[in-house]
Design an enzyme around this catalytic site. Structure first.
Site, PDB file in Angstrom:
ATOM      1  N   TYR A  34      -6.367   6.446   4.644  1.00 20.82           N
ATOM      2  CA  TYR A  34      -6.516   5.473   3.556  1.00 20.82           C
ATOM      3  C   TYR A  34      -5.744   4.177   3.857  1.00 20.82           C
ATOM      4  CZ  TYR A  34      -5.445   2.762  -0.429  1.00 20.82           C
ATOM      5  OH  TYR A  34      -5.272   1.666  -1.222  1.00 20.82           O
ATOM      6  N   GLU A  36       0.830  -1.205   0.000  1.00 22.24           N
ATOM      7  CA  GLU A  36       0.000   0.000   0.000  1.00 22.24           C
ATOM      8  C   GLU A  36       0.868   1.260   0.000  1.00 22.24           C
ATOM      9  OE1 GLU A  36      -3.071   0.460  -0.514  1.00 22.24           O
ATOM     10  OE2 GLU A  36      -3.754  -1.610  -0.460  1.00 22.24           O
ATOM     11  N   GLN A  70       1.070   6.954  -5.291  1.00 25.10           N
ATOM     12  CA  GLN A  70       1.662   7.756  -6.378  1.00 25.10           C
ATOM     13  C   GLN A  70       2.454   6.917  -7.381  1.00 25.10           C
ATOM     14  OE1 GLN A  70       0.996  11.003  -5.755  1.00 25.10           O
ATOM     15  NE2 GLN A  70       0.726  10.982  -3.544  1.00 25.10           N
ATOM     16  N   ASP A 110      -9.204   6.127  -1.883  1.00 27.59           N
ATOM     17  CA  ASP A 110      -8.076   6.700  -2.626  1.00 27.59           C
ATOM     18  C   ASP A 110      -8.634   7.455  -3.841  1.00 27.59           C
ATOM     19  OD1 ASP A 110      -8.871   4.742  -4.360  1.00 27.59           O
ATOM     20  OD2 ASP A 110      -6.887   3.841  -4.606  1.00 27.59           O
ATOM     21  N   CYS A 148     -17.556   1.918 -19.722  1.00 32.29           N
ATOM     22  CA  CYS A 148     -18.826   1.705 -19.014  1.00 32.29           C
ATOM     23  C   CYS A 148     -19.543   0.444 -19.493  1.00 32.29           C
ATOM     24  CB  CYS A 148     -19.722   2.926 -19.183  1.00 32.29           C
ATOM     25  SG  CYS A 148     -18.961   4.420 -18.542  1.00 32.29           S
TER      26      CYS A 148
HETATM   27 FE1  SF4 Z   1     -17.617   4.418 -13.948  1.00 33.85          FE
HETATM   28 FE2  SF4 Z   1     -18.952   4.051 -16.227  1.00 33.85          FE
HETATM   29 FE3  SF4 Z   1     -19.146   2.275 -14.235  1.00 33.85          FE
HETATM   30 FE4  SF4 Z   1     -20.245   4.670 -14.013  1.00 33.85          FE
HETATM   31  S1  SF4 Z   1     -20.818   3.100 -15.501  1.00 33.85           S
HETATM   32  S2  SF4 Z   1     -19.051   3.600 -12.440  1.00 33.85           S
HETATM   33  S3  SF4 Z   1     -18.786   5.954 -15.089  1.00 33.85           S
HETATM   34  S4  SF4 Z   1     -17.317   2.767 -15.450  1.00 33.85           S
END
Ligand code: SF4
Length: 323
Positions: A118, A38, A43, A136, A197
């Protein structure tokens, strides 16, 4: 979030299916190893950390060996990862552990040198199953998008509010895996630019996706402390020795001198960029001629370089002549 239980179940099922095989995730779970990973991952990218992690653990396999090691040795095993206060704090924390045993209560973990909210939450949840949400940058981004929240995530107020939201989302029955799932989602799917997504397990719960604003989130107001710095790094050689000085920025390290006045310049070797916290360096590298050793500098035999902790800028500059 309408159905929290379903959200948690989808995220956990996805994580357990796709999680990356990383050395610190292999059993048996060891809080010392999780802690080291961790701290190194702060960074720094996973691919960069893995070889450092393995070398560090081979040399310092437990808190006692780390506590007893010379500081130079610890720094030499950290050289190249940057942010050297992390290495010094690791050693300080190892010294703080009674009997060389990593503590198992959240407050005791949080009290160790160099451990913030964190890291304490990550180690406590992953190693001991304690119900603390680890927040984070990845988690902040995921929450901003899930909640379609356009507040500035650099602001302490927003961070505190998002931390409360993360604690509400947390699956207290599986806090370690849940925290890692949120971070994994941010690192691999809900990425800073162009999140994928269509592969996201919680797409149906995401308000940012529903509104089509996921790419504009999170909001980060540019930090005005960011500065551009231009330096000229000098490589001066004599009888297979290089001119070095103790680093002006990192105690215990050595560096090639830069911005030295009164040097005869023989050749320009190239340039490179380097980022340290808020400073963006442009480093020109020149070969120079030194008539007399400047005060505070040393001729160091090239054969000794491997055993000295050298700054990353110096290493990058030397690569230009070692190519
Ligand atoms: Fe992230 Fe897209 Fe999932 Fe929403 S749908 S949490 S923007 S990857």
């Amino acid at each position: 979030m309408d159905d929290l239980a379903a959200f948690r179940a989808k995220l956990l099922a996805w994580y357990r299916n796709v999680r990356r095989d990383l050395p610190w995730r292999r059993t048996p779970i060891d809080p010392y190893r999780i802690w080291i990973s961790e701290i190194m991952l702060q960074q720094t990218r996973v691919a960069t950390v893995i070889p450092y992690y393995e070398r560090f653990l081979a040399r310092f396999p437990n808190p006692s060996t780390l506590a007893a090691a010379p500081e130079q040795d610890v720094l030499a095993h950290w050289a190249g990862l940057g942010y050297y206060s992390r290495a010094r704090n690791l050693q300080k924390a190892a010294v703080q552990m009674p009997g060389g045993v990593f503590p198992c209560a959240y407050d005791e973990i949080r009290a160790l040198a160099g451990i913030g909210d964190y890291t304490a939450a990550a180690v406590a949840s992953i190693a001991y199953g304690l119900p603390y949400a680890a927040v984070d940058g990845n988690v902040l981004r995921v929450i901003a998008r899930l909640c379609k929240d356009a507040s500035d995530i650099k602001s302490p107020k927003t961070r505190a509010r998002f931390a409360t939201m993360a604690a509400e989302l947390l699956d207290v029955a599986n806090p370690g895996d849940f925290n890692q799932a949120m971070m994994e989602l941010g690192a691999t799917v809900c990425t800073p630019k162009n999140p994928t997504c269509l592969l996201c397990p919680v797409r149906e719960d995401c308000n940012g996706f529903a509104a089509g604003t996921q790419n504009q989130l999170p909001i980060k107001i540019r930090d005005t402390r960011q500065k551009d710095v231009h330096i000229t790094v000098l490589i001066a050689e004599r009888e297979n020795a290089l001119l070095l000085r103790p680093s002006q920025q990192i105690a215990g390290f050595w560096e090639l001198p830069f911005d030295v006045e009164g040097i005869g310049l023989a050749e320009r070797l190239g340039s490179f960029a380097h980022q340290i916290t808020f400073h963006k360096y442009t480093c020109d590298v020149v070969r120079g001629v030194v008539a007399r050793k400047p005060k505070g500098m040393e001729w160091v035999a090239r054969a000794r370089l491997a055993e000295l902790p050298l700054t990353t800028i110096s290493k990058k500059a030397l690569r230009l002549i070692d190519r």
